[in-house]
Scaffold this motif. Structure first.
Motif, PDB file in Angstrom:
ATOM      1  N   VAL A  26       0.837  -1.200   0.000  1.00  0.00           N
ATOM      2  CA  VAL A  26       0.000   0.000   0.000  1.00  0.00           C
ATOM      3  C   VAL A  26       0.871   1.248   0.000  1.00  0.00           C
ATOM      4  CG1 VAL A  26      -1.681   1.324   1.313  1.00  0.00           C
ATOM      5  CG2 VAL A  26      -1.926  -1.153   1.136  1.00  0.00           C
ATOM      6  N   ARG A  81      -7.526  -6.836   1.327  1.00  0.00           N
ATOM      7  CA  ARG A  81      -6.719  -5.871   2.072  1.00  0.00           C
ATOM      8  C   ARG A  81      -7.468  -5.221   3.222  1.00  0.00           C
ATOM      9  NH1 ARG A  81      -2.734  -3.055  -2.306  1.00  0.00           N
ATOM     10  NH2 ARG A  81      -1.317  -4.824  -2.276  1.00  0.00           N
ATOM     11  N   THR A  82      -8.693  -4.856   2.984  1.00  0.00           N
ATOM     12  CA  THR A  82      -9.430  -4.209   4.075  1.00  0.00           C
ATOM     13  C   THR A  82      -9.590  -5.173   5.249  1.00  0.00           C
ATOM     14  OG1 THR A  82     -11.532  -4.827   3.051  1.00  0.00           O
ATOM     15  CG2 THR A  82     -10.671  -2.642   2.556  1.00  0.00           C
ATOM     16  N   MET A 102      -6.387  -0.023  -1.507  1.00  0.00           N
ATOM     17  CA  MET A 102      -7.186  -0.816  -0.575  1.00  0.00           C
ATOM     18  C   MET A 102      -8.257  -1.647  -1.272  1.00  0.00           C
ATOM     19  SD  MET A 102      -5.891  -0.564   2.369  1.00  0.00           S
ATOM     20  CE  MET A 102      -7.034  -0.933   3.697  1.00  0.00           C
ATOM     21  N   ALA A 143     -12.763   2.955   2.542  1.00  0.00           N
ATOM     22  CA  ALA A 143     -12.343   1.723   1.871  1.00  0.00           C
ATOM     23  C   ALA A 143     -13.238   0.562   2.260  1.00  0.00           C
ATOM     24  CB  ALA A 143     -10.889   1.414   2.214  1.00  0.00           C
ATOM     25  N   TYR A 147      -4.505   5.683  -2.170  1.00  0.00           N
ATOM     26  CA  TYR A 147      -4.768   4.850  -0.992  1.00  0.00           C
ATOM     27  C   TYR A 147      -6.042   4.038  -1.181  1.00  0.00           C
ATOM     28  CZ  TYR A 147      -5.895   3.369   3.713  1.00  0.00           C
ATOM     29  OH  TYR A 147      -6.225   2.602   4.809  1.00  0.00           O
ATOM     30  N   ASP A 190     -10.012   4.882   6.066  1.00  0.00           N
ATOM     31  CA  ASP A 190     -10.177   3.444   6.267  1.00  0.00           C
ATOM     32  C   ASP A 190     -11.635   3.042   6.121  1.00  0.00           C
ATOM     33  OD1 ASP A 190      -7.497   3.331   6.730  1.00  0.00           O
ATOM     34  OD2 ASP A 190      -7.652   3.140   8.910  1.00  0.00           O
TER      35      ASP A 190
END
Lengths: 195, 195
Positions: free
Chosen positions: B70, B104-105, B99, B164, B95, B161
């Motif tokens: 990332v 990935r999350t 993600m 995402a 970013y 975050d």
DNA sequence: TAACTTACAGACAGGCTGTATGTAAATGGC
DNA sequence: GCCATTTACATACAGCCTGTCTGTAAGTTA
């Protein structure tokens, strides 16, 4: 000591939930065993599996209570007579206060999503604090016409969560709260409170 | 097929890390067993415990790689010649793009904090994406004089975050990205890019 | 080439989860 | 008020999983 069945059930369930909560908070869900929980509650695993489907189910009920407690604290400080903006500010403060109860951040923000999945946690959140935030933003007219509230509200909710986590982790509480308030204020800037 | 020891090690470690990643993503850390991982990697548990201290250590290495990937994606789109504001905007987009790589999350935002703890995850984040955000905000002059950047930056990181996560969960990607961009813009409003 | 180290495979010892079985107490119909 | 049934548990059991220990073949070093 003749006890009705309902009494026995209530007592046992509460003992298990409280013992489980303490252990989950102290060691995390993964490192807490059902024998430990049962022993701490003063019963056997038989009782645990009689009242709860499995370990996750017990965890879910612990979180349910926790979420309800947070929601209750927020509603207590946001009577209808407040203006949307005031309610939003008061509710925000109450949320961060409520999350300072030991273990809450870990239960609701860390272990919860991992154990129950984001979907289920989202549902629990929506039923409690997330919805009041969304409503507050809507009534305060946040982002009107510029951005989708359904997309914006979760982002701010995440910021609140992170603020609670940061304070819990030892960050300067006053600074963090101020930053969150600042962010919220910036979000509301230019929005007229009522149509 | 004479192989040097270094080659063997590298091959085996990579096979284990990739097999573990796939299983962690598919079923979560808790529901993935080391026998499963070893089988999927084509080795035995002996090899796994030879190369990694324990299951958590393997998980940690999976996350390490993920975080580095990332960070690399972000740095790739933010050369020094960009203005702070441009870099911030480009980095933000990168970013969210990064993600979107499947799993990935879940790895970085859900299971990571629960398994490794917020402290360790924070450290990993700080070494990668969180710091670039903080620097970007600082150089863009966000909240100058009004709010502590050390407190504000994590809140915005959390919003990223959550963006995402929301997109991953099926929310409207365009709306969510727009909301995040709007929030960032509001944060920067009134800040002059250079002293 | 001999001593030593590395990379692994396989066996083993606890511990944990969920289920199945058994029992005493409470509840409900007659 | 008594008997059938359900409820609330305790105990025993089967299967799996984690981490460790032991053994062996291959590679490395002196």
């Amino acid at each position: 000591m003749a006890r009705t069945n309902r009494e026995r059930t209530e007592t046992t369930r509460l003992a298990l939930i409280e013992a489980a909560r303490a252990l989950f908070v102290g060691q995390g869900y993964g490192d807490t065993s059902t024998p430990e929980i049962a022993t701490a509650a003063g019963v056997t695993r038989g009782a645990l599996y009689h009242h709860f489907v499995d370990k996750r189910d017990l965890f879910r009920q612990v979180l349910q209570r926790e979420g309800e407690a947070v929601a209750a604290d927020i509603e207590a400080v946001t009577p209808d007579r407040l203006s949307p903006r005031e309610a939003l500010l008061e509710g925000s403060r109450a949320y961060l206060d409520a999350m300072m109860v030991p273990g809450r951040t870990r239960l609701l923000l860390i272990d919860g999503p991992a154990v129950l999945g984001t979907a289920e946690l989202q549902a629990l959140d929506d039923a409690t604090s997330a919805r009041t935030l969304r409503q507050g933003l809507e009534q305060a007219g946040a982002g009107r016409g510029e951005v989708a509230l359904d997309a914006l509200a979760p982002l701010l909710a995440a910021a609140f969560d992170r603020a609670a986590l940061a304070i819990d982790a030892g960050a300067d509480a006053a600074e963090t709260r101020a930053a969150m308030a600042w962010l919220l204020e910036r979000t509301l800037k230019g929005a007229n409170p009522d149509e």
